[in-house]
Design a protein around this motif. Structure first.
Motif, PDB file in Angstrom:
ATOM      1  N   GLN A 200      47.400  44.083  39.090  1.00  0.00           N
ATOM      2  CA  GLN A 200      46.773  45.338  38.671  1.00  0.00           C
ATOM      3  C   GLN A 200      47.056  46.482  39.639  1.00  0.00           C
ATOM      4  OE1 GLN A 200      42.630  44.187  38.422  1.00  0.00           O
ATOM      5  NE2 GLN A 200      42.718  43.971  36.206  1.00  0.00           N
ATOM      6  N   LYS A 201      46.914  46.212  40.955  1.00  0.00           N
ATOM      7  CA  LYS A 201      46.842  47.331  41.902  1.00  0.00           C
ATOM      8  C   LYS A 201      47.848  47.314  43.037  1.00  0.00           C
ATOM      9  CE  LYS A 201      42.486  46.145  42.426  1.00  0.00           C
ATOM     10  NZ  LYS A 201      41.070  46.061  42.828  1.00  0.00           N
ATOM     11  N   SER A 202      48.675  46.282  43.150  1.00  0.00           N
ATOM     12  CA  SER A 202      49.562  46.182  44.305  1.00  0.00           C
ATOM     13  C   SER A 202      50.511  47.379  44.401  1.00  0.00           C
ATOM     14  CB  SER A 202      50.384  44.891  44.232  1.00  0.00           C
ATOM     15  OG  SER A 202      51.307  44.835  45.298  1.00  0.00           O
ATOM     16  N   VAL A 203      50.718  47.855  45.634  1.00  0.00           N
ATOM     17  CA  VAL A 203      51.698  48.924  45.865  1.00  0.00           C
ATOM     18  C   VAL A 203      52.969  48.346  46.481  1.00  0.00           C
ATOM     19  CG1 VAL A 203      49.976  50.729  46.117  1.00  0.00           C
ATOM     20  CG2 VAL A 203      50.671  49.433  48.132  1.00  0.00           C
ATOM     21  N   GLN A 204      52.923  47.056  46.872  1.00  0.00           N
ATOM     22  CA  GLN A 204      54.080  46.410  47.484  1.00  0.00           C
ATOM     23  C   GLN A 204      54.896  45.615  46.475  1.00  0.00           C
ATOM     24  OE1 GLN A 204      52.182  44.108  50.556  1.00  0.00           O
ATOM     25  NE2 GLN A 204      52.233  45.798  52.014  1.00  0.00           N
ATOM     26  N   SER A 237      47.840  61.043  27.642  1.00  0.00           N
ATOM     27  CA  SER A 237      46.769  60.336  26.931  1.00  0.00           C
ATOM     28  C   SER A 237      47.242  58.951  26.483  1.00  0.00           C
ATOM     29  CB  SER A 237      46.326  61.159  25.717  1.00  0.00           C
ATOM     30  OG  SER A 237      45.355  60.470  24.959  1.00  0.00           O
ATOM     31  N   GLN A 238      48.463  58.856  25.986  1.00  0.00           N
ATOM     32  CA  GLN A 238      49.009  57.567  25.542  1.00  0.00           C
ATOM     33  C   GLN A 238      49.165  56.606  26.725  1.00  0.00           C
ATOM     34  OE1 GLN A 238      52.540  59.105  23.598  1.00  0.00           O
ATOM     35  NE2 GLN A 238      51.683  58.740  21.574  1.00  0.00           N
ATOM     36  N   ILE A 239      49.617  57.137  27.857  1.00  0.00           N
ATOM     37  CA  ILE A 239      49.792  56.305  29.054  1.00  0.00           C
ATOM     38  C   ILE A 239      48.449  55.749  29.518  1.00  0.00           C
ATOM     39  CG2 ILE A 239      50.404  56.368  31.513  1.00  0.00           C
ATOM     40  CD1 ILE A 239      52.593  58.444  30.675  1.00  0.00           C
ATOM     41  N   GLU A 240      47.425  56.603  29.543  1.00  0.00           N
ATOM     42  CA  GLU A 240      46.091  56.169  29.971  1.00  0.00           C
ATOM     43  C   GLU A 240      45.522  55.125  29.015  1.00  0.00           C
ATOM     44  OE1 GLU A 240      44.777  56.508  32.674  1.00  0.00           O
ATOM     45  OE2 GLU A 240      45.825  58.187  33.565  1.00  0.00           O
ATOM     46  N   LYS A 241      45.770  55.297  27.732  1.00  0.00           N
ATOM     47  CA  LYS A 241      45.282  54.335  26.735  1.00  0.00           C
ATOM     48  C   LYS A 241      45.917  52.961  26.961  1.00  0.00           C
ATOM     49  CE  LYS A 241      44.885  53.592  21.729  1.00  0.00           C
ATOM     50  NZ  LYS A 241      45.196  54.134  20.385  1.00  0.00           N
ATOM     51  N   ILE A 242      47.234  52.938  27.199  1.00  0.00           N
ATOM     52  CA  ILE A 242      47.938  51.680  27.465  1.00  0.00           C
ATOM     53  C   ILE A 242      47.426  51.053  28.762  1.00  0.00           C
ATOM     54  CG2 ILE A 242      50.194  50.676  28.028  1.00  0.00           C
ATOM     55  CD1 ILE A 242      51.424  52.847  26.184  1.00  0.00           C
ATOM     56  N   ASN A 243      47.216  51.881  29.769  1.00  0.00           N
ATOM     57  CA  ASN A 243      46.726  51.396  31.058  1.00  0.00           C
ATOM     58  C   ASN A 243      45.378  50.682  30.892  1.00  0.00           C
ATOM     59  OD1 ASN A 243      46.967  51.456  34.099  1.00  0.00           O
ATOM     60  ND2 ASN A 243      45.034  52.537  33.863  1.00  0.00           N
ATOM     61  N   LYS A 244      44.450  51.307  30.181  1.00  0.00           N
ATOM     62  CA  LYS A 244      43.123  50.713  29.962  1.00  0.00           C
ATOM     63  C   LYS A 244      43.232  49.431  29.140  1.00  0.00           C
ATOM     64  CE  LYS A 244      40.486  55.029  30.242  1.00  0.00           C
ATOM     65  NZ  LYS A 244      39.634  55.992  29.503  1.00  0.00           N
ATOM     66  N   GLU A 245      44.121  49.436  28.158  1.00  0.00           N
ATOM     67  CA  GLU A 245      44.299  48.259  27.300  1.00  0.00           C
ATOM     68  C   GLU A 245      44.706  47.035  28.116  1.00  0.00           C
ATOM     69  OE1 GLU A 245      47.526  46.687  23.949  1.00  0.00           O
ATOM     70  OE2 GLU A 245      47.317  48.853  24.336  1.00  0.00           O
ATOM     71  N   TYR A 246      45.657  47.213  29.039  1.00  0.00           N
ATOM     72  CA  TYR A 246      46.141  46.066  29.806  1.00  0.00           C
ATOM     73  C   TYR A 246      45.200  45.676  30.943  1.00  0.00           C
ATOM     74  CZ  TYR A 246      50.332  45.522  27.148  1.00  0.00           C
ATOM     75  OH  TYR A 246      51.203  45.240  26.111  1.00  0.00           O
ATOM     76  N   LEU A 247      44.488  46.611  31.497  1.00  0.00           N
ATOM     77  CA  LEU A 247      43.479  46.251  32.499  1.00  0.00           C
ATOM     78  C   LEU A 247      42.396  45.391  31.850  1.00  0.00           C
ATOM     79  CD1 LEU A 247      43.053  49.551  34.577  1.00  0.00           C
ATOM     80  CD2 LEU A 247      44.308  47.470  35.196  1.00  0.00           C
ATOM     81  N   ALA A 248      42.051  45.713  30.611  1.00  0.00           N
ATOM     82  CA  ALA A 248      41.063  44.911  29.872  1.00  0.00           C
ATOM     83  C   ALA A 248      41.621  43.508  29.595  1.00  0.00           C
ATOM     84  CB  ALA A 248      40.699  45.608  28.566  1.00  0.00           C
ATOM     85  N   LYS A 249      42.910  43.412  29.260  1.00  0.00           N
ATOM     86  CA  LYS A 249      43.528  42.106  29.021  1.00  0.00           C
ATOM     87  C   LYS A 249      43.520  41.261  30.291  1.00  0.00           C
ATOM     88  CE  LYS A 249      46.644  43.303  25.201  1.00  0.00           C
ATOM     89  NZ  LYS A 249      48.047  43.361  24.733  1.00  0.00           N
ATOM     90  N   PHE A 250      43.774  41.882  31.434  1.00  0.00           N
ATOM     91  CA  PHE A 250      43.769  41.160  32.711  1.00  0.00           C
ATOM     92  C   PHE A 250      42.373  40.641  33.019  1.00  0.00           C
ATOM     93  CE2 PHE A 250      47.722  42.856  35.094  1.00  0.00           C
ATOM     94  CZ  PHE A 250      48.499  42.602  33.975  1.00  0.00           C
ATOM     95  N   SER A 251      41.375  41.475  32.766  1.00  0.00           N
ATOM     96  CA  SER A 251      39.998  41.081  33.013  1.00  0.00           C
ATOM     97  C   SER A 251      39.604  39.893  32.130  1.00  0.00           C
ATOM     98  CB  SER A 251      39.072  42.266  32.757  1.00  0.00           C
ATOM     99  OG  SER A 251      37.723  41.912  32.984  1.00  0.00           O
ATOM    100  N   LYS A 252      40.009  39.942  30.868  1.00  0.00           N
ATOM    101  CA  LYS A 252      39.716  38.841  29.936  1.00  0.00           C
ATOM    102  C   LYS A 252      40.423  37.566  30.377  1.00  0.00           C
ATOM    103  CE  LYS A 252      40.049  37.531  25.053  1.00  0.00           C
ATOM    104  NZ  LYS A 252      40.534  37.917  23.701  1.00  0.00           N
TER     105      LYS A 252
END
Length: 264
Positions: A200-204, A237-252
Motif C-alpha cells: 500500500q505505502k512503500s516508497v522503496q 477524480s478517476q485516479i482517486e476512485k481507483i486508489n480507494k477501490e484497491y485500498l479497500a481490496k487490500f483491507s478485505k
C-alpha cells in the motif's frame, strides 16, 4: 506606419491508432531538443500548431517563430494506474499464500549454519530446501556424507523441526511442518500485515502509493500543458476512485487471511 506581423497558432487534431496524443509549441527549434512527456495506451490525437502569418513579419516575430519547437504531451489514461494496481494485488496474494504455507520456515532453514567437520556451512550450500504439499519440508542433501550433519544441525537449532530420512532416498530429509500454535499464527498474521502495508505505502518498493504518485504527476504535466481544467479534474477524480477501490481490496484481503489463519 509599418505593419507589425503576427503569428496565429492553429490546432489540428487527428485520430491515430488507439492513443490520445496532443502536441503543443515550446522550446527552441535551433537546439533540436525534443521531449516525450508521457505515454498512454488510449486513443491518440495529435495537436500540431501551424503558424499562419499576416502581412510581413517583424524581426521580433520572425525570431520567435524560428525558435519554436514541438513538445509531445500525451493525455494520461487512468486504466494504466488500474492495471498497475491489479499487478500489485496479484503479487500480494502470492506472497500471502507463501507466508501461510510456511515459506518463512524455508528461509530460516536456508540460512541455518551447519557444523560439518571443523567448518560451519550455510544449509543452502549443502542441499536444496523445498515445501511439499504444505505438509513437509524437504531437504535434498547434495553429498551423502553430510546427511547426518545436516540432520543434527536442524535438530540442534531448536526450530521445533524433526528431520527424518526418506526411506526411498537416503539423501533426502523429510521434516513434518509443525502444527500451528497461537504464537506461530500471530507471527504469520504480523507478517501478512507487513506485506500489505508495503504493497500500500512503500516508497522503496512498488506500491499503490508509488503508482498513484506517478499518475498524479502525469496529470500535473497536462495542467502545465494547458489542458482544460475539467479534463484534468476528471482524471484526478478517476485516479482517486481507483486508489480507494484497491485500498479497500487490500483491507478485505488482510481480514480474510487473518481470519483463516486464526481458525486453522
Amino acid at each position: 506606419m509599418s505593419v507589425r506581423a503576427a503569428v496565429r497558432p492553429v490546432l489540428e487534431a487527428r485520430l491515430v491508432g488507439a492513443t490520445v496524443t496532443a502536441r503543443r509549441v515550446s522550446g527552441y527549434r535551433g537546439t533540436g531538443f525534443r521531449e516525450q512527456i508521457y505515454t498512454s495506451p488510449f486513443r491518440q490525437f495529435s495537436i500540431t500548431p501551424v503558424a499562419h502569418k499576416k502581412a510581413v513579419k517583424s524581426s521580433k516575430s520572425a525570431k520567435y517563430d524560428a525558435e519554436q519547437q514541438d513538445i509531445e504531451v500525451i493525455v494520461y489514461n487512468p486504466q494504466s494506474f488500474k492495471s498497475s494496481c491489479d499487478e500489485i494485488l496479484t503479487d500480494l496474494k502470492s506472497q500471502i499464500q507463501e507466508a501461510r504455507m510456511g515459506r518463512g520456515d524455508l528461509k530460516t532453514l536456508n540460512s541455518l549454519k551447519i557444523q560439518v567437520g571443523k567448518h560451519k556451512i550455510v544449509l543452502e550450500n549443502l542441499g536444496q530446501v523445498s515445501l511439499r504439499s504444505g505438509r513437509h519440508i524437504v531437504v535434498s542433501v547434495y553429498d551423502p556424507e553430510t546427511v547426518k550433519a545436516v540432520s543434527a544441525g536442524i535438530l540442534a537449532a531448536n526450530l521445533n523441526m524433526n528431520p527424518q530420512i526418506d526411506p526411498s532416498n537416503p539423501q533426502t530429509l523429510l521434516i513434518p511442518v509443525p502444527p500451528p500454535t497461537r504464537e506461530s499464527r500471530e507471527t504469520t498474521v504480523k507478517s501478512i500485515k507487513s506485506l500489505i502495508d508495503a504493497a500500500q505505502k512503500s516508497v522503496q518498493h512498488r506500491s499503490i502509493h508509488q503508482e498513484r504518485t506517478k499518475a498524479m504527476a502525469a496529470v500535473k504535466l497536462m495542467k502545465q500543458a494547458s489542458y482544460s481544467k475539467d479534463m484534468t479534474m476528471k482524471l484526478e477524480s478517476q485516479i482517486e476512485k481507483i486508489n480507494k477501490e484497491y485500498l479497500a481490496k487490500f483491507s478485505k484481503l488482510q481480514d480474510e487471511a487473518t481470519q483463516a489463519i486464526m481458525r486453522s
